[in-house]
Design a protein around this motif. Structure first.
Motif, PDB file in Angstrom:
ATOM      1  N   ILE A 134       0.850  -1.200   0.000  1.00  8.60           N
ATOM      2  CA  ILE A 134       0.000   0.000   0.000  1.00  8.60           C
ATOM      3  C   ILE A 134       0.876   1.237   0.000  1.00  8.60           C
ATOM      4  CG2 ILE A 134      -1.653   1.336   1.373  1.00  8.60           C
ATOM      5  CD1 ILE A 134      -2.875  -1.335   2.263  1.00  8.60           C
ATOM      6  N   ALA A 135       1.925   1.232   0.833  1.00  8.87           N
ATOM      7  CA  ALA A 135       2.851   2.368   0.846  1.00  8.87           C
ATOM      8  C   ALA A 135       3.537   2.516  -0.512  1.00  8.87           C
ATOM      9  CB  ALA A 135       3.894   2.176   1.949  1.00  8.87           C
ATOM     10  N   TYR A 136       3.889   1.405  -1.120  1.00  4.35           N
ATOM     11  CA  TYR A 136       4.559   1.410  -2.426  1.00  4.35           C
ATOM     12  C   TYR A 136       3.662   2.040  -3.489  1.00  4.35           C
ATOM     13  CZ  TYR A 136       7.069  -0.448  -6.508  1.00  4.35           C
ATOM     14  OH  TYR A 136       7.750  -0.571  -7.683  1.00  4.35           O
ATOM     15  N   VAL A 137       2.405   1.606  -3.535  1.00  6.38           N
ATOM     16  CA  VAL A 137       1.464   2.121  -4.532  1.00  6.38           C
ATOM     17  C   VAL A 137       1.260   3.625  -4.352  1.00  6.38           C
ATOM     18  CG1 VAL A 137      -0.979   2.121  -5.179  1.00  6.38           C
ATOM     19  CG2 VAL A 137       0.259  -0.040  -4.979  1.00  6.38           C
ATOM     20  N   LEU A 138       1.072   4.060  -3.115  1.00 10.52           N
ATOM     21  CA  LEU A 138       0.876   5.489  -2.854  1.00 10.52           C
ATOM     22  C   LEU A 138       2.113   6.284  -3.246  1.00 10.52           C
ATOM     23  CD1 LEU A 138      -0.936   5.281   0.596  1.00 10.52           C
ATOM     24  CD2 LEU A 138      -1.940   6.013  -1.570  1.00 10.52           C
ATOM     25  N   ASP A 139       3.276   5.769  -2.920  1.00 12.08           N
ATOM     26  CA  ASP A 139       4.529   6.459  -3.235  1.00 12.08           C
ATOM     27  C   ASP A 139       4.709   6.617  -4.745  1.00 12.08           C
ATOM     28  OD1 ASP A 139       7.152   7.539  -2.965  1.00 12.08           O
ATOM     29  OD2 ASP A 139       8.002   5.531  -3.246  1.00 12.08           O
ATOM     30  N   LYS A 140       4.535   5.535  -5.498  1.00  8.97           N
ATOM     31  CA  LYS A 140       4.734   5.601  -6.949  1.00  8.97           C
ATOM     32  C   LYS A 140       3.685   6.482  -7.619  1.00  8.97           C
ATOM     33  CE  LYS A 140       8.131   2.669  -6.724  1.00  8.97           C
ATOM     34  NZ  LYS A 140       9.540   3.105  -6.882  1.00  8.97           N
ATOM     35  N   SER A 141       2.445   6.383  -7.166  1.00  7.77           N
ATOM     36  CA  SER A 141       1.368   7.152  -7.782  1.00  7.77           C
ATOM     37  C   SER A 141       1.543   8.641  -7.534  1.00  7.77           C
ATOM     38  CB  SER A 141       0.019   6.680  -7.229  1.00  7.77           C
ATOM     39  OG  SER A 141      -1.044   7.389  -7.823  1.00  7.77           O
ATOM     40  N   ILE A 142       1.825   9.004  -6.292  1.00  6.43           N
ATOM     41  CA  ILE A 142       1.979  10.423  -5.950  1.00  6.43           C
ATOM     42  C   ILE A 142       3.207  11.011  -6.633  1.00  6.43           C
ATOM     43  CG2 ILE A 142       2.498  12.004  -4.045  1.00  6.43           C
ATOM     44  CD1 ILE A 142       0.721  10.233  -2.271  1.00  6.43           C
ATOM     45  N   SER A 143       4.304  10.258  -6.671  1.00  5.76           N
ATOM     46  CA  SER A 143       5.525  10.778  -7.289  1.00  5.76           C
ATOM     47  C   SER A 143       5.348  10.987  -8.788  1.00  5.76           C
ATOM     48  CB  SER A 143       6.695   9.828  -7.024  1.00  5.76           C
ATOM     49  OG  SER A 143       6.549   8.629  -7.758  1.00  5.76           O
ATOM     50  N   GLN A 153       5.558  14.238 -10.748  1.00  7.13           N
ATOM     51  CA  GLN A 153       6.807  14.101 -11.502  1.00  7.13           C
ATOM     52  C   GLN A 153       8.003  14.401 -10.604  1.00  7.13           C
ATOM     53  OE1 GLN A 153       6.853  15.838 -15.425  1.00  7.13           O
ATOM     54  NE2 GLN A 153       4.761  15.204 -15.861  1.00  7.13           N
ATOM     55  N   GLN A 154       7.996  13.745  -9.440  1.00  2.00           N
ATOM     56  CA  GLN A 154       9.066  13.824  -8.459  1.00  2.00           C
ATOM     57  C   GLN A 154       9.599  12.421  -8.202  1.00  2.00           C
ATOM     58  OE1 GLN A 154       7.185  15.603  -5.084  1.00  2.00           O
ATOM     59  NE2 GLN A 154       7.093  17.646  -5.982  1.00  2.00           N
ATOM     60  N   PRO A 155      10.852  12.300  -7.777  1.00  2.00           N
ATOM     61  CA  PRO A 155      11.419  10.965  -7.542  1.00  2.00           C
ATOM     62  C   PRO A 155      10.651  10.216  -6.454  1.00  2.00           C
ATOM     63  CG  PRO A 155      13.143  12.642  -7.574  1.00  2.00           C
ATOM     64  CD  PRO A 155      11.840  13.370  -7.563  1.00  2.00           C
ATOM     65  N   PRO A 156      10.345   8.934  -6.673  1.00  4.50           N
ATOM     66  CA  PRO A 156       9.717   8.133  -5.611  1.00  4.50           C
ATOM     67  C   PRO A 156      10.699   7.889  -4.477  1.00  4.50           C
ATOM     68  CG  PRO A 156      10.269   6.755  -7.486  1.00  4.50           C
ATOM     69  CD  PRO A 156      10.554   8.164  -7.905  1.00  4.50           C
ATOM     70  N   LEU A 157      10.166   7.535  -3.313  1.00  2.00           N
ATOM     71  CA  LEU A 157      10.997   7.365  -2.126  1.00  2.00           C
ATOM     72  C   LEU A 157      11.379   5.918  -1.877  1.00  2.00           C
ATOM     73  CD1 LEU A 157       8.974   9.793   0.179  1.00  2.00           C
ATOM     74  CD2 LEU A 157      11.100  10.280  -1.029  1.00  2.00           C
ATOM     75  N   LEU A 158      10.548   4.986  -2.317  1.00  2.70           N
ATOM     76  CA  LEU A 158      10.829   3.571  -2.132  1.00  2.70           C
ATOM     77  C   LEU A 158      11.542   3.026  -3.365  1.00  2.70           C
ATOM     78  CD1 LEU A 158       7.564   2.239  -0.438  1.00  2.70           C
ATOM     79  CD2 LEU A 158       9.860   2.228   0.543  1.00  2.70           C
ATOM     80  N   SER A 159      12.668   2.392  -3.144  1.00  2.00           N
ATOM     81  CA  SER A 159      13.464   1.856  -4.251  1.00  2.00           C
ATOM     82  C   SER A 159      13.137   0.382  -4.482  1.00  2.00           C
ATOM     83  CB  SER A 159      14.954   2.011  -3.947  1.00  2.00           C
ATOM     84  OG  SER A 159      15.739   1.332  -4.898  1.00  2.00           O
ATOM     85  N   ASP A 160      12.966   0.024  -5.752  1.00  2.00           N
ATOM     86  CA  ASP A 160      12.731  -1.383  -6.093  1.00  2.00           C
ATOM     87  C   ASP A 160      13.934  -2.248  -5.725  1.00  2.00           C
ATOM     88  OD1 ASP A 160      10.385  -0.410  -7.061  1.00  2.00           O
ATOM     89  OD2 ASP A 160      10.672  -1.074  -9.124  1.00  2.00           O
ATOM     90  N   ALA A 161      15.112  -1.646  -5.729  1.00  2.00           N
ATOM     91  CA  ALA A 161      16.321  -2.416  -5.436  1.00  2.00           C
ATOM     92  C   ALA A 161      16.336  -2.925  -3.990  1.00  2.00           C
ATOM     93  CB  ALA A 161      17.554  -1.551  -5.701  1.00  2.00           C
ATOM     94  N   TRP A 162      15.599  -2.252  -3.107  1.00  2.00           N
ATOM     95  CA  TRP A 162      15.568  -2.653  -1.701  1.00  2.00           C
ATOM     96  C   TRP A 162      14.450  -3.652  -1.424  1.00  2.00           C
ATOM     97  CZ3 TRP A 162      18.010  -0.286   2.835  1.00  2.00           C
ATOM     98  CH2 TRP A 162      19.067   0.543   2.506  1.00  2.00           C
ATOM     99  N   THR A 163      13.560  -3.827  -2.358  1.00  2.00           N
ATOM    100  CA  THR A 163      12.343  -4.597  -2.104  1.00  2.00           C
ATOM    101  C   THR A 163      12.604  -6.095  -2.196  1.00  2.00           C
ATOM    102  OG1 THR A 163      11.004  -2.809  -3.006  1.00  2.00           O
ATOM    103  CG2 THR A 163       9.967  -4.955  -2.828  1.00  2.00           C
ATOM    104  N   ASP A 164      12.208  -6.794  -1.154  1.00  2.00           N
ATOM    105  CA  ASP A 164      12.382  -8.246  -1.087  1.00  2.00           C
ATOM    106  C   ASP A 164      11.068  -8.886  -0.652  1.00  2.00           C
ATOM    107  OD1 ASP A 164      13.581 -10.751  -1.061  1.00  2.00           O
ATOM    108  OD2 ASP A 164      14.221 -10.551   1.020  1.00  2.00           O
ATOM    109  N   ILE A 165       9.969  -8.415  -1.212  1.00  2.00           N
ATOM    110  CA  ILE A 165       8.640  -8.866  -0.809  1.00  2.00           C
ATOM    111  C   ILE A 165       7.916  -9.417  -2.037  1.00  2.00           C
ATOM    112  CG2 ILE A 165       6.413  -8.159   0.150  1.00  2.00           C
ATOM    113  CD1 ILE A 165       8.630  -8.099   2.171  1.00  2.00           C
TER     114      ILE A 165
END
Length: 555
Positions: free
Chosen positions: A202-211, A215-227
């Motif tokens: 849910i946090a991921y979806v909100l972060d990507k959508s809002i960013s 047109q601002q950089p997202p805060l959550l990196s896919d490189a860190w995601t292990d889910i």
């Protein structure tokens, strides 16, 4: 707290003065009367009777939370009943969580009658009043749920800035709780581990959508995601929606997460600082790759859940959310090709050409080329047409999810308008224009309320384009009804060229239009002269005085 500190400073000054008069005791008593006790502060955290709020909570968990599983229903209901049964154990986090759930229930299910005292604004204010205490307390899942719930609420407000701030706070909690990694799930039950994963997504979806919208950089990196992605068919049915016909089903939550991943790639590959430095060929490869991924996402939807079917196939309580899914898809697709409401340069080119199309159609055909339309234009238009039909069948100004999908709605409106101007003879012109008119009328109260300069510019541009298309349609209808025109033009084409010397007429190189009516016939034209055909007061003037061209005008 600020007011209390100010009052304390004032009273301290009074005590200093009074102490000189031997009245310290009286002043101290005044201070004690002003400051609220801890019991009084707790008494301010009240809720309506459980019987009044239970229908709202029940509706929220049976609809919105089922699609976007922010809370575990069993644990929340235990917490809710504990609030009413054990007043001595009430905490600020529990109170905030209940207020968030009630606000989400009222916001996303507006048909619920909660009475005049219980409003979304009041509930959000209640939760915000203890937010500092919540985010600075010992890390736990409930804090993340409250912040994410507030972020969803502020996404549905005219001002997107609070949502951006809250999603940053939510991401901080995600990092503290290590929700992005399986390593934080040791010694947890399957239920608790599943809930942690859902909060992360849910946090991921909100972060990507809002960013992407900003047109601002997202805060959550896919490189860190292990889910792992949300389960397609979880044991508790979270995210699963069945069609009314019962013939197919989808997992809304999983689809939304997959779309969020694509949104992240759109920003990283096409809009980031790194993307700006890429060569055109590399950018084009990325466009094709993302477009292919997005197409596969759409193809995974059963027919009943396609944008042109959900109004007939979606069960009650899910239509708004499924429509939101398609608005997001449309906006993402338009962003890939930069044919969206944020592309001011492209909109300005369309506006400039539209003025010539209406005011000087013949000169436009000769001197003003068609604007550059993005790749997959027909696909973009058909998606816009399907999504724009939602305007006819749903509430608008008071519609849930209106603000979070506003970029997609404006983009769909803009794409239909551009298509009507550039393809004025397409068979869906009148029907598409009706969709446009409904949308503009529905956006009018939003334009009056939303004091956002960029939105105002795009909205007024759409109004201007709609007026021009309306004029074009009316002109076509009027001219098509004039039988004199058909009588006059059995052998005349509506744009032509002379040869390179400008002295000999060219019979075959004739490409033009007369308000969209194309004819294959041609007629010889005398160079450097003028020909007039007249019948019943309608005149066609052909002027070839300009070297290399033949201009046509109607009187």
């Amino acid at each position: 707290m600020g007011r209390m500190e100010s009052m304390l400073e004032d009273l301290k000054t009074q005590i200093d003065i009074l102490s000189k008069r031997g009245e310290v005791r009286s002043a101290v008593e005044d201070v004690q009367e002003v400051l609220p006790s801890s019991e009084e502060r707790e008494d301010e955290r009240t809720l309506p009777p459980l019987s009044d709020i239970f229908p709202i909570v029940d509706e929220y968990f049976s609809s919105t939370n089922r699609l976007l599983p922010l809370f575990d229903q069993i644990k929340f209901m235990q917490m809710l009943r504990g609030w009413y049964s054990n007043p001595d154990q009430r905490g600020s986090a529990t109170w905030a969580a209940i207020n968030v759930v009630l606000a989400l229930g009222l916001l996303l299910q507006p048909h619920i009658d909660a009475g005049g005292e219980l409003t979304v604004a009041t509930l959000v204010k209640n939760a915000q009043s203890v937010l500092d205490e919540i985010v600075t307390r010992e890390e736990d899942i409930l804090s993340a749920q409250i912040v994410l719930g507030l972020c969803i609420l502020f996404q549905e407000s005219p001002d997107p800035q609070p949502a951006s701030v809250l999603v940053a706070t939510a991401v901080t909690l995600v990092h503290r709780l290590r929700l992005y990694s399986r390593s934080g799930q040791e010694n947890l039950s399957q239920t608790d581990a599943r809930q942690r994963d859902r909060l992360f997504w849910i946090a991921y979806v909100l972060d990507k959508s809002i960013s992407l919208r900003a047109q601002q950089p997202p805060l959550l990196s896919d490189a860190w995601t292990d889910i792992d992605l949300p389960e397609a068919d979880p044991i508790d049915g979270a995210g699963v929606v069945y069609s009314l016909q019962g013939t197919s089903k989808i997992n809304f939550f999983r689809l939304r997460v997959q779309l969020g991943i694509i949104q992240g790639k759109v920003y990283d590959w096409l809009y980031s600082v790194t993307a700006d430095k890429l060569l055109s060929a590399a950018k084009e490869q990325f466009v094709q790759s993302i477009e292919c991924t997005l197409h596969q996402w759409e193809e995974s939807l059963p027919r009943e859940f396609m944008s042109n079917s959900i109004l007939e196939s979606a069960p009650p309580g899910t239509v708004q959310h499924l429509a939101s899914l398609h608005w997001t898809y449309l906006h993402t697709s338009a962003l890939i090709h930069r044919a969206h409401s944020h592309n001011q340069k492209w909109i300005q080119i369309i506006l400039q050409r539209s003025a010539i199309v209406i005011d000087e159609p013949i000169r436009c055909a000769i001197t003003c080329p068609q604007p550059s339309l993005p790749g997959s234009w027909s696909k973009l238009v058909s998606s816009s047409r399907a999504c724009m039909k939602f305007w006819d069948s749903m509430l608008t100004y008071n519609e849930p999810l209106i603000w979070s999908t506003l970029c997609g709605r404006i983009t769909g409106l803009l794409l239909l308008l551009v298509n009507n101007l550039t393809e004025p003879q397409h068979e869906m012109l009148v029907a598409d224009q009706r969709l446009v008119e409904v949308a503009i009328q529905s956006l009018a109260p939003i334009a009056a309320k939303l004091r956002n300069r960029q939105f105002q510019q795009v909205y007024h541009a759409c109004e201007e384009l709609a007026l021009k298309v309306r004029t074009l349609i009316e002109r076509n209808i009027n001219m098509a009804s004039a039988s004199e025109v058909d009588f006059l033009l059995p052998e005349v084409q509506f744009s032509s060229s002379l040869d390179e010397t400008g002295t000999q007429p060219v019979l075959g190189l004739v490409q033009g239009l007369y308000l969209g009516h194309k004819r294959p016939e041609v007629m010889p034209i005398n160079p450097s002269g003028e020909v007039m055909l007249q019948e019943d007061g309608v005149s066609l003037v052909i002027n070839s005085a300009i070297s290399g061209t033949a201009l046509f005008s109607w009187n």
